[in-house]
Design an enzyme around this catalytic site. Structure first.
Site, PDB file in Angstrom:
ATOM      1  N   ARG A  13       0.681  -1.362  -0.013  1.00 39.46           N
ATOM      2  CA  ARG A  13       0.105   0.120  -0.101  1.00 39.46           C
ATOM      3  C   ARG A  13       0.782   1.385  -0.030  1.00 39.46           C
ATOM      4  O   ARG A  13       0.474   2.335  -0.515  1.00 39.46           O
ATOM      5  CB  ARG A  13      -0.805   0.049   1.342  1.00 39.46           C
ATOM      6  CG  ARG A  13      -1.987   1.118   1.292  1.00 39.46           C
ATOM      7  CD  ARG A  13      -2.658   0.817   2.589  1.00 39.46           C
ATOM      8  NE  ARG A  13      -3.190   2.077   2.943  1.00 39.46           N
ATOM      9  CZ  ARG A  13      -4.250   2.977   2.497  1.00 39.46           C
ATOM     10  NH1 ARG A  13      -4.912   2.366   1.435  1.00 39.46           N
ATOM     11  NH2 ARG A  13      -4.547   4.107   2.933  1.00 39.46           N
TER      12      ARG A  13
ATOM     13  N   ILE B 281      -8.392   5.551   0.646  1.00 44.75           N
ATOM     14  CA  ILE B 281      -7.656   6.469   1.993  1.00 44.75           C
ATOM     15  C   ILE B 281      -6.276   6.868   1.558  1.00 44.75           C
ATOM     16  O   ILE B 281      -5.427   5.965   1.006  1.00 44.75           O
ATOM     17  CB  ILE B 281      -7.502   5.565   3.161  1.00 44.75           C
ATOM     18  CG1 ILE B 281      -9.128   5.007   3.566  1.00 44.75           C
ATOM     19  CG2 ILE B 281      -7.269   6.425   4.382  1.00 44.75           C
ATOM     20  CD1 ILE B 281     -10.173   5.701   3.763  1.00 44.75           C
ATOM     21  N   LEU B 282      -5.986   8.241   1.508  1.00 44.21           N
ATOM     22  CA  LEU B 282      -4.734   8.796   1.088  1.00 44.21           C
ATOM     23  C   LEU B 282      -4.074   8.508   2.330  1.00 44.21           C
ATOM     24  O   LEU B 282      -3.945   8.874   3.510  1.00 44.21           O
ATOM     25  CB  LEU B 282      -4.887   9.894   0.617  1.00 44.21           C
ATOM     26  CG  LEU B 282      -5.859  10.242  -0.449  1.00 44.21           C
ATOM     27  CD1 LEU B 282      -5.948  11.707  -0.892  1.00 44.21           C
ATOM     28  CD2 LEU B 282      -5.081   9.651  -1.792  1.00 44.21           C
TER      29      LEU B 282
ATOM     30  N   ASN C 231     -12.221  16.818  -0.463  1.00 44.66           N
ATOM     31  CA  ASN C 231     -12.971  15.452  -0.837  1.00 44.66           C
ATOM     32  C   ASN C 231     -14.192  15.830  -0.993  1.00 44.66           C
ATOM     33  O   ASN C 231     -14.943  16.864  -0.202  1.00 44.66           O
ATOM     34  CB  ASN C 231     -12.729  14.244   0.110  1.00 44.66           C
ATOM     35  CG  ASN C 231     -13.586  13.326  -0.221  1.00 44.66           C
ATOM     36  OD1 ASN C 231     -13.627  12.706  -1.224  1.00 44.66           O
ATOM     37  ND2 ASN C 231     -14.249  12.617   1.014  1.00 44.66           N
ATOM     38  N   THR C 232     -15.074  15.486  -1.614  1.00 47.30           N
ATOM     39  CA  THR C 232     -16.670  15.486  -1.672  1.00 47.30           C
ATOM     40  C   THR C 232     -17.289  14.285  -1.270  1.00 47.30           C
ATOM     41  O   THR C 232     -17.026  13.091  -1.686  1.00 47.30           O
ATOM     42  CB  THR C 232     -17.459  15.844  -3.035  1.00 47.30           C
ATOM     43  OG1 THR C 232     -18.535  15.350  -2.961  1.00 47.30           O
ATOM     44  CG2 THR C 232     -16.370  15.787  -4.047  1.00 47.30           C
ATOM     45  N   HIS C 233     -18.237  14.288  -0.101  1.00 47.06           N
ATOM     46  CA  HIS C 233     -18.542  13.076   0.485  1.00 47.06           C
ATOM     47  C   HIS C 233     -20.249  13.321   0.319  1.00 47.06           C
ATOM     48  O   HIS C 233     -20.801  14.326   0.750  1.00 47.06           O
ATOM     49  CB  HIS C 233     -18.365  13.057   2.016  1.00 47.06           C
ATOM     50  CG  HIS C 233     -18.819  12.079   2.802  1.00 47.06           C
ATOM     51  ND1 HIS C 233     -18.383  10.582   2.612  1.00 47.06           N
ATOM     52  CD2 HIS C 233     -19.650  11.961   3.682  1.00 47.06           C
ATOM     53  CE1 HIS C 233     -19.146   9.863   3.353  1.00 47.06           C
ATOM     54  NE2 HIS C 233     -19.923  10.452   4.179  1.00 47.06           N
TER      55      HIS C 233
ATOM     56  N   ASP D 255      -7.685  14.872   5.370  1.00 54.22           N
ATOM     57  CA  ASP D 255      -6.674  14.536   6.509  1.00 54.22           C
ATOM     58  C   ASP D 255      -6.462  13.029   6.537  1.00 54.22           C
ATOM     59  O   ASP D 255      -6.811  12.257   5.613  1.00 54.22           O
ATOM     60  CB  ASP D 255      -6.904  15.285   7.714  1.00 54.22           C
ATOM     61  CG  ASP D 255      -8.153  14.504   8.425  1.00 54.22           C
ATOM     62  OD1 ASP D 255      -8.554  13.421   7.947  1.00 54.22           O
ATOM     63  OD2 ASP D 255      -8.649  15.341   9.469  1.00 54.22           O
TER      64      ASP D 255
HETATM   65  C1  GRF Z   1     -20.145  10.677  -5.022  1.00 53.89           C
HETATM   66  O1  GRF Z   1     -21.484  10.729  -4.329  1.00 53.89           O
HETATM   67  C2  GRF Z   1     -19.146  10.730  -4.258  1.00 53.89           C
HETATM   68  O2  GRF Z   1     -19.235  11.465  -3.021  1.00 53.89           O
HETATM   69  C3  GRF Z   1     -19.054   9.331  -3.752  1.00 53.89           C
HETATM   70  O3  GRF Z   1     -19.093   8.473  -4.557  1.00 53.89           O
HETATM   71  C4  GRF Z   1     -20.009   9.270  -5.666  1.00 53.89           C
HETATM   72  C5  GRF Z   1     -19.226   9.347  -7.130  1.00 53.89           C
HETATM   73  O4  GRF Z   1     -20.101   9.502  -8.067  1.00 53.89           O
HETATM   74  N1  GRF Z   1     -18.020   9.060  -2.914  1.00 53.89           N
HETATM   75  P1  GRF Z   1     -19.613   9.509  -9.656  1.00 53.89           P
HETATM   76  O5  GRF Z   1     -18.572   8.329  -9.859  1.00 53.89           O
HETATM   77  O6  GRF Z   1     -18.638  10.994  -9.557  1.00 53.89           O
HETATM   78  O7  GRF Z   1     -20.876   9.390 -10.419  1.00 53.89           O
END
Ligand code: GRF
Length: 189
Positions: free
Chosen positions: A63, A90-91, A105-107, A139
């Site tokens: 890893r 995970i980075l 990151n978008t969650h 993080d």
């Molecule tokens: C998003 O909802 C992201 O937050 C989550 O996976 C989805 C990614 O969607 N971790 P896509 O592959 O960009 O359509």
């Protein structure tokens, strides 16, 4: 303002990456897309003429070495910001030591609720009536970094994981684009 160099990382269908690439303009340019597996996001890059690199996680026994190769790939594009947009890894230290504070990151949930890879399912099973999306600084933890921006999405009584996730993703795409277009993408807004 000089255009910022953004590298996007993705693991799946790449609809967030697609939205980020489509909205590039004065504020930022997408200089590369990096994937950790063979996925549709690669096609998104190719169709858009964005450079792409695959650092295939499963090909590594170690890893740490994967993290080092990912860091080297990122470094080669000299990014100002890195966006983890549906990147399901995970980075580790090699990446965080070099780019810490500049990885976003978008969650698909309202953090700190529902961290982890099954956020939409977990929110639905918990019965929350409002969930949403969070953009945050990455993080060393799992979805623990400082929050930059959030958007709320109401849960419908007949939602399935898929229907809810699709509605969240509509908001999520707009949110990450808004953050990248802001004067300081890692500042709370
Ligand atoms: C998003 O909802 C992201 O937050 C989550 O996976 C989805 C990614 O969607 N971790 P896509 O592959 O960009 O359509």
């Amino acid at each position: 303002m000089a255009s910022r160099r953004v590298v996007v990382m993705a693991s799946g269908t790449g609809s967030l990456a697609e939205a980020i690439i489509a909205a590039a303009g004065e504020a930022y340019e997408v200089v590369a897309l990096i994937v950790d597996r063979d996925c549709r996001a690669l096609e998104v890059a190719q169709v858009s003429g964005v450079a792409s690199v695959a650092v295939i996680y499963k090909e590594y026994a170690d890893r740490e070495q994967w993290n080092c190769d990912l860091r080297d790939a990122l470094r080669s594009f000299q990014p100002d910001y890195i966006v983890s947009a549906g990147f399901m890894r995970i980075l580790g230290a090699p990446v965080l030591e070099e780019f810490g504070g500049r990885i976003i990151n978008t969650h698909p949930a309202l953090l700190p609720a529902f961290k982890g890879a099954h956020a939409v399912r977990d929110a639905l099973e918990h019965g929350v009536r409002i969930t949403g999306s969070t953009v945050h600084v990455v993080d060393a933890g799992v979805d623990t970094g400082r929050i930059i921006a959030q958007v709320a999405v109401p849960v419908a009584l007949d939602d399935t994981e898929e229907s809810l996730h699709e509605r969240i993703k509509v908001q999520e795409r707009a949110l990450i684009v808004r953050v990248l277009n802001s004067s300081d993408p890692v500042a709370a807004q």
